[in-house]
Structures are given as C-alpha cells and as structure tokens.
Design an enzyme around this catalytic site. Structure first.
Site, short mmCIF file in Angstrom:
data_model
loop_
_atom_site.label_atom_id
_atom_site.label_comp_id
_atom_site.label_asym_id
_atom_site.label_seq_id
_atom_site.Cartn_x
_atom_site.Cartn_y
_atom_site.Cartn_z
N ASP A 61 56.28 92.25 49.41
CA ASP A 61 56.77 91.92 48.07
C ASP A 61 56.63 90.42 47.79
O ASP A 61 56.37 89.63 48.69
CB ASP A 61 58.22 92.37 47.90
CG ASP A 61 59.12 92.00 49.08
OD1 ASP A 61 58.69 91.18 49.91
OD2 ASP A 61 60.24 92.53 49.17
N ASN A 134 72.36 96.23 50.29
CA ASN A 134 72.49 97.39 49.39
C ASN A 134 71.52 98.51 49.75
O ASN A 134 71.33 99.44 48.99
CB ASN A 134 72.29 96.96 47.93
CG ASN A 134 70.88 96.42 47.66
OD1 ASN A 134 70.04 96.40 48.56
ND2 ASN A 134 70.63 95.99 46.44
N HIS A 136 68.22 98.20 50.21
CA HIS A 136 66.83 98.11 49.74
C HIS A 136 65.87 97.86 50.90
O HIS A 136 66.23 97.26 51.91
CB HIS A 136 66.67 97.07 48.62
CG HIS A 136 66.75 95.63 49.02
ND1 HIS A 136 67.26 94.66 48.20
CD2 HIS A 136 66.38 94.98 50.14
CE1 HIS A 136 67.20 93.48 48.79
NE2 HIS A 136 66.67 93.66 49.97
N GLU A 141 65.09 98.51 45.04
CA GLU A 141 66.53 98.45 44.89
C GLU A 141 67.11 99.87 44.74
O GLU A 141 66.35 100.82 44.47
CB GLU A 141 66.88 97.62 43.65
CG GLU A 141 66.41 96.16 43.72
CD GLU A 141 67.32 95.27 44.56
OE1 GLU A 141 67.82 95.71 45.60
OE2 GLU A 141 67.53 94.11 44.16
#
Ligand code: PGA
Length: 242
Positions: A61, A134, A136, A141
């Site tokens: 990413d 979280n 990811h 996400e």
C-alpha cells in the site's frame, strides 16, 4: 510466540530467508513500525547473497495525495529500511504511486495496472503482513470486501492517528492498497504482530468469526499463514492466555 519483538523478528527473518533460498522470488512487503527489526535481520542475513538480484517486490500500500518522495511515504520507509540496505534495484521494485503519475490516468487505471503487474510476475510467492489494531491488513479497513482487488480507500480516524508520527501536519486521508483478494492469492503469508495493542485484533483474526468487521479474519481461509507474535500480541489466544 516469542518473549519479545526482537526474538520474533529474528525468527520471522530466518523463516523468510529460508523460503527465498527454497525458491520464493515474488515478494509482497509491508511497512509500519512492525517490520523494521525484521527488515534489519533480513538485510543482515542476505546483503551479500546473489539471490537478492533475482527478487521482485510489490508493496502492499501507499498513501494517496502526497508528493512522490514525501518523507512520510511508505516508499521512503522502504528505501531506508530495506531497498537501499539490501541492494534492490529499481527495476525489481513495484510500488503503488502516491499521486497520479500521468494526468490521463485514473486511480482505477493505476490499480488495474498493479494487478496486471502482479499477474505478469507470476503471482506473489510470499507475502509479509502486519495487522492494524482494528484488524486491517494492507490498508483494507473494517468493512472491506473479501473479494476486493487493489483499490483506493478512505483511512479510518484510528488508522490516521496511529500513523500520525510520520507527518508534521495531518496524515493523509486516503491510500491505495492491494485488496484482500489480491493478498489471498499469495502462495504463502507471514504475519507479524507485536504489542498489547494488537492482541485483540490477533484474537479476532484467528478465533473470531470470519467477518468484514475484522478484515484479517479472511486469513482463516488461507492454507498457509505463519504468524510471528510477541507475548503481548498473543495474550488473548487460548493457548497463551495467562
Ligand atoms: P504498525 O502498522 O506496524 O505501524 O503497527 C501495522 C499495520 O497497520 O498494518
């Protein structure tokens, strides 16, 4: 599970380098605080090795909407922590851009080209992942579709806050990321997670229901995932609960 991050990073780098020596050539790479010690160990183990010249890398990413070469970019992190020290040449490296390379491009074109480059390289042999608090992976996400390819994402406030330190002003709001489907096409996956802030996500990823609420839970469907955890990240796992 290892007592600390250093032990886990050393073990992961040994495992990773063995896979390369056994023939893994197309690698997917991660950024963040987590893999820094791993990259140091990998570099120390392979700096003089001729196999380095036969590697092809794709990063997971990159932030979207910052100038190329921005010090907070993942590309700069990789140059500093792996590409330069290991001696990878630019034609071996594939990276999602942080802005439109040509005015006539769209984000969609860029993402499709990245998928195509991965296919042309023969697919990913070995993929390194971190995990967000979280859940990811890459920048997929919570809510990301399990069948998604490379795409533009809006980062959550939590993710932006945890990545704040690389930026003087507010961190970028968007990023390009390999999708969950792209990640899942990797033949083998190595996941690193360190620290108590990751323990809940690790538990949900491997012992929770498979759900978009925890993107990493898609890994339960992958046939070959090896996780290297420190004691704190493993804290909620049934075998290590103390
Ligand atoms: P971190 O990020 O290594 O900086 O904790 C991991 C991730 O967001 O995947």
């Amino acid at each position: 599970m290892w007592d600390n991050e250093v032990g886990a990073s050393k073990a992961a780098a040994r495992f990773w380098c063995d896979k390369i020596r056994d023939g893994a050539r197309v690698l997917c790479l991660a950024t963040g605080n987590t893999p820094t010690a791993f990259y140091k160990e990998w570099t120390a183990s392979m700096q003089q090795d001729s196999v380095v010249a036969s590697l092809t890398t794709f990063n997971l990413d990159e932030y979207w909407g910052i100038p190329a070469g921005h010090p907070g970019s993942f590309r700069q992190y990789m140059e500093l922590n792996l590409f330069k020290p290991l001696g990878l040449q630019s034609d071996q490296i594939h990276f999602l851009p942080s802005s439109l390379p040509r005015a006539e491009d769209t984000e969609w074109d860029i993402c499709q080209r990245y998928e195509e480059e991965i296919r042309r390289a023969g697919g990913i042999d070995l993929c390194l992942l971190g995990i967000g608090a979280n859940g990811h992976i890459g920048f997929n996400e919570p809510g990301s579709a399990a069948d998604g390819g490379t795409h533009l994402v809006a980062l959550t406030e939590k993710t932006r806050r945890s990545n704040q330190t690389a930026f003087e002003g507010p961190p970028p709001e968007r990023a390009l990321t390999m999708g969950l489907k792209t990640i899942m096409t990797s033949r083998e996956i190595v996941l690193l997670a360190f620290g108590a802030q990751k323990s809940k996500a690790i538990h949900e990823a491997f012992f929770g229901p498979m759900s978009e609420a925890c993107p990493a839970s898609v890994l339960q469907r992958h046939p070959s995932v090896t996780a290297f955890l420190d004691r704190e990240a493993a804290h909620h796992l049934p075998a290590y609960r103390s």
